[in-house]
Enzyme design. Structure first.
Site, short mmCIF file in Angstrom:
data_model
loop_
_atom_site.label_atom_id
_atom_site.label_comp_id
_atom_site.label_asym_id
_atom_site.label_seq_id
_atom_site.Cartn_x
_atom_site.Cartn_y
_atom_site.Cartn_z
N HIS A 35 43.24 32.38 34.84
CA HIS A 35 44.64 33.04 34.59
C HIS A 35 44.05 34.55 34.11
O HIS A 35 43.25 34.29 33.20
CB HIS A 35 45.58 32.63 33.85
CG HIS A 35 46.15 31.33 34.05
ND1 HIS A 35 45.57 30.12 33.74
CD2 HIS A 35 47.44 30.91 34.82
CE1 HIS A 35 46.55 29.17 34.06
NE2 HIS A 35 47.46 29.65 34.68
N ASP A 93 43.77 34.24 30.37
CA ASP A 93 42.81 33.38 29.74
C ASP A 93 41.75 34.18 29.25
O ASP A 93 41.07 33.74 28.19
CB ASP A 93 42.46 32.16 30.70
CG ASP A 93 43.35 31.54 31.28
OD1 ASP A 93 44.47 31.23 30.61
OD2 ASP A 93 43.35 30.96 32.54
N GLU A 111 51.62 25.98 43.93
CA GLU A 111 51.37 24.73 43.37
C GLU A 111 52.66 23.97 43.01
O GLU A 111 53.34 24.45 41.87
CB GLU A 111 50.51 24.88 42.33
CG GLU A 111 50.04 23.87 41.45
CD GLU A 111 49.09 24.19 40.26
OE1 GLU A 111 48.17 24.91 40.43
OE2 GLU A 111 49.20 23.36 39.34
N HIS A 124 51.34 16.46 38.62
CA HIS A 124 52.55 16.98 38.96
C HIS A 124 53.24 16.05 39.88
O HIS A 124 54.58 15.76 40.16
CB HIS A 124 52.48 18.56 39.70
CG HIS A 124 51.83 19.44 38.63
ND1 HIS A 124 51.65 20.66 39.14
CD2 HIS A 124 51.57 19.44 37.34
CE1 HIS A 124 51.19 21.51 38.23
NE2 HIS A 124 51.07 20.59 36.86
N ASP A 148 44.45 20.25 42.30
CA ASP A 148 43.95 20.36 40.93
C ASP A 148 43.78 18.80 40.29
O ASP A 148 45.01 18.09 40.43
CB ASP A 148 45.26 21.10 40.20
CG ASP A 148 45.08 22.63 39.97
OD1 ASP A 148 44.33 23.09 40.67
OD2 ASP A 148 46.00 23.26 39.27
N ASP A 157 53.30 16.21 31.21
CA ASP A 157 52.11 16.63 31.99
C ASP A 157 50.78 16.64 30.99
O ASP A 157 50.24 17.52 30.23
CB ASP A 157 52.33 18.10 32.40
CG ASP A 157 51.23 18.47 33.37
OD1 ASP A 157 50.56 17.50 34.07
OD2 ASP A 157 51.28 19.82 33.54
N ASP A 167 47.65 16.06 31.75
CA ASP A 167 46.40 16.77 32.20
C ASP A 167 44.94 16.19 31.74
O ASP A 167 44.35 16.63 31.23
CB ASP A 167 46.49 18.19 31.72
CG ASP A 167 47.40 19.03 32.49
OD1 ASP A 167 47.85 18.76 33.90
OD2 ASP A 167 47.67 20.24 32.16
N ASP A 201 41.85 20.79 36.62
CA ASP A 201 42.97 21.15 35.72
C ASP A 201 43.24 20.15 34.63
O ASP A 201 44.41 19.74 34.73
CB ASP A 201 44.36 21.61 36.65
CG ASP A 201 45.34 22.50 35.74
OD1 ASP A 201 45.11 22.42 34.44
OD2 ASP A 201 46.25 23.03 36.30
C1 XUL Z 1 50.57 24.01 35.08
C2 XUL Z 1 49.44 24.18 35.70
C3 XUL Z 1 48.70 25.53 35.97
C4 XUL Z 1 48.50 25.99 37.16
C5 XUL Z 1 47.76 27.30 37.21
O1 XUL Z 1 50.94 22.58 34.84
O2 XUL Z 1 49.07 23.19 36.51
O3 XUL Z 1 47.68 25.44 34.88
O4 XUL Z 1 47.38 25.06 37.83
O5 XUL Z 1 48.52 28.36 36.67
CO CO Z 2 47.36 22.99 37.81
#
Ligand code: XUL
Ligand code: CO
Length: 436
Positions: A100, A103, A231, A270, A295, A306, A308, A338
């Site tokens: 991003h 970032d 996304e 997600h 992702d 989430d 991740d 991600d």
């Molecule tokens: C948030 C997410 C983000 C996107 C990019 O849950 O997945 O990091 O991938 O903005």
């Molecule tokens: Co993402």
């Protein structure tokens, strides 16, 4: 200067290796279904979690040890961090990264100053891309952290938040273009609602569509031909995100005449937050021709948020790669991690373990999926299940030779439909396990 003095280039050592800082399955040059694994998987490292994540959670601050980072918001620190990022990605052997705007470079006191900061760090990214050959899978803008976006960006009731977001995405597309980015992603951020009493949903969706049209118009204007993605995510940070799942995204894109310009970037955690499996989301997107990129992470089914996490479940990666191969691969998308290391995994070396394990899990998933496809029994059984549609009455219905009246006549004559056949779910689940 090196940030990871104890780690060299991560090598493929094969399944017998006991070295956990080596690949056991990911051999970039190995051919699978006619293409090198490097090109089938197109692994990508995310800047936000891997180089900006501190391990904070709602109950405590960050724990991560990142000796190269002085913790300041200076441009020098940002540039140095960018160089460290490339040392890491190069040693790992991932061909791509994603970031991003916020970032990589600190925000200034005005938009102009922020853009200047970004340009200064993008100089380093460009230099490092040229030095290493690592490429940008996609760029994106952070339209959710700054308080100006508290009510959303493109869907904010404040038109100046919309305008600021437009300026930000304009710049992020320019930067992505400059770096040769192969795509551009718009994740919903805070585009959704917390409460319907204060929300005009129809108006917000119109604004979101208008924003996306402006993005593709601008890309066209400057000659950026990368793939645009949205996304899906159902909730978090808002109670309801408009891009809630693949089906909702496709409906939105179709409604606003955007389907030709966007594909979906699907994220595993997600999908599970949406009450779906990743396989479901991949099938929804793939069968519509809208599968763009993934992702690649996973959630913890006992935590409803989430998380991740890095993917290590071979069953999951096999499902992902089966759908991806079925729909023709991901290029120009990729397998973008991600994912973030756990708060308790605070040492730099944990970043290597996390990525190596995930890359091996996907390499294995790819090889297993290719075996399943080469063997052909799964596809045969599926074809057989629908074989009543291949000729006779089924084929006639398919080509439009029948209506309710003609079908009624056939069934009145026959009196009963042909007997059903077993769905064989257990047998098929067992069959999949024979390849693992
Ligand atoms: C948030 C997410 C983000 C996107 C990019 O849950 O997945 O990091 O991938 O903005
Ligand atoms: Co993402």
């Amino acid at each position: 200067m090196t940030a990871f003095p104890d780690v060299g280039r991560i090598l493929f050592e094969g399944p017998a290796s006991k070295n956990l800082l080596a690949f056991r399955y990911y051999d970039a040059d190995e051919m699978v279904e006619g293409a090198a694994m490097r090109d089938q998987l197109r692994f990508s490292v995310v800047y936000w979690h891997t180089f900006r994540g501190q391990g904070a959670d709602p109950f405590g601050p960050g724990t991560a040890l990142r000796p190269w980072d002085d913790g300041s918001e200076s441009i020098e620190n940002a540039k140095n961090r960018a160089r460290v990022a490339f040392e890491f990605i190069e040693k790992l052997g991932a061909p791509f990264y994603t970031f991003h705007d916020r970032d990589v470079a600190p925000e200034g006191s005005s938009l102009a100053e922020t853009n200047k900061n970004l340009d200064a760090v993008v100089d380093v990214l460009e230099e490092e891309q040229q030095r290493t050959g690592i490429k940008l899978l996609w760029g994106t803008a952070n339209l959710f952290s700054n308080p100006r976006y508290m009510h959303g960006a493109a869907t904010s009731p404040n038109c100046e938040a919309f305008a600021f977001a437009a300026a930000q995405v304009k710049k992020a597309i320019e930067v992505t273009y400059r770096l040769g980015g192969e795509g551009y992603t718009l994740w919903g951020g805070r585009e959704g609602y917390q409460n319907l009493w204060n929300t005009d949903m129809a108006r917000e969706l119109d604004h979101l569509a208008q924003f996306l049209h402006m993005a593709i118009d601008y890309a066209k204007e400057i000659g950026f031909t990368g793939q645009f993605y949205i996304e899906p995510k159902p909730k978090e940070p808002t109670k309801h995100q408009y891009d809630s799942d693949a089906a909702a995204c496709l409906n939105f894109l179709r409604q606003y005449d955007l389907l030709d310009h966007f594909k979906l970037n699907l994220e595993t955690n997600h999908a599970t937050l949406a009450g779906h499996t990743m396989q479901h989301e991949l099938e929804v997107a793939g069968s519509t021709g809208a599968l763009g990129s993934i992702d690649a992470n996973t959630g913890d089914l006992l935590l409803g948020w989430d998380t991740d996490q890095f993917p290590t479940d071979i069953y999951l990666t096999t499902q992902c790669m089966l759908s991806i191969l079925k729909y023709g691969g991901l290029n120009p998308g990729g397998v973008n991690f991600d994912a973030k290391v756990r708060r308790e995994s605070f040492e730099p070396i944990d970043l290597f373990y996390a990525h190596i394990g995930a890359m091996d899990a996907f390499a294995r998933g790819l090889k297993i999926a290719a075996d399943i496809r080469a063997d052909g029994r799964l596809q045969e059984l599926l074809a057989e299940r629908y074989s009543s549609w291949d000729d006779g009455l089924g084929a006639e219905i398919t080509v439009g030779k029948h209506d309710f009246a003609s079908l009624e006549k056939i069934m009145l004559d026959k009196g009963e439909a042909e007997a059903n056949r077993s769905g064989r779910q257990e047998m098929l689940e067992n069959l999949i396990n024979t390849y693992l």
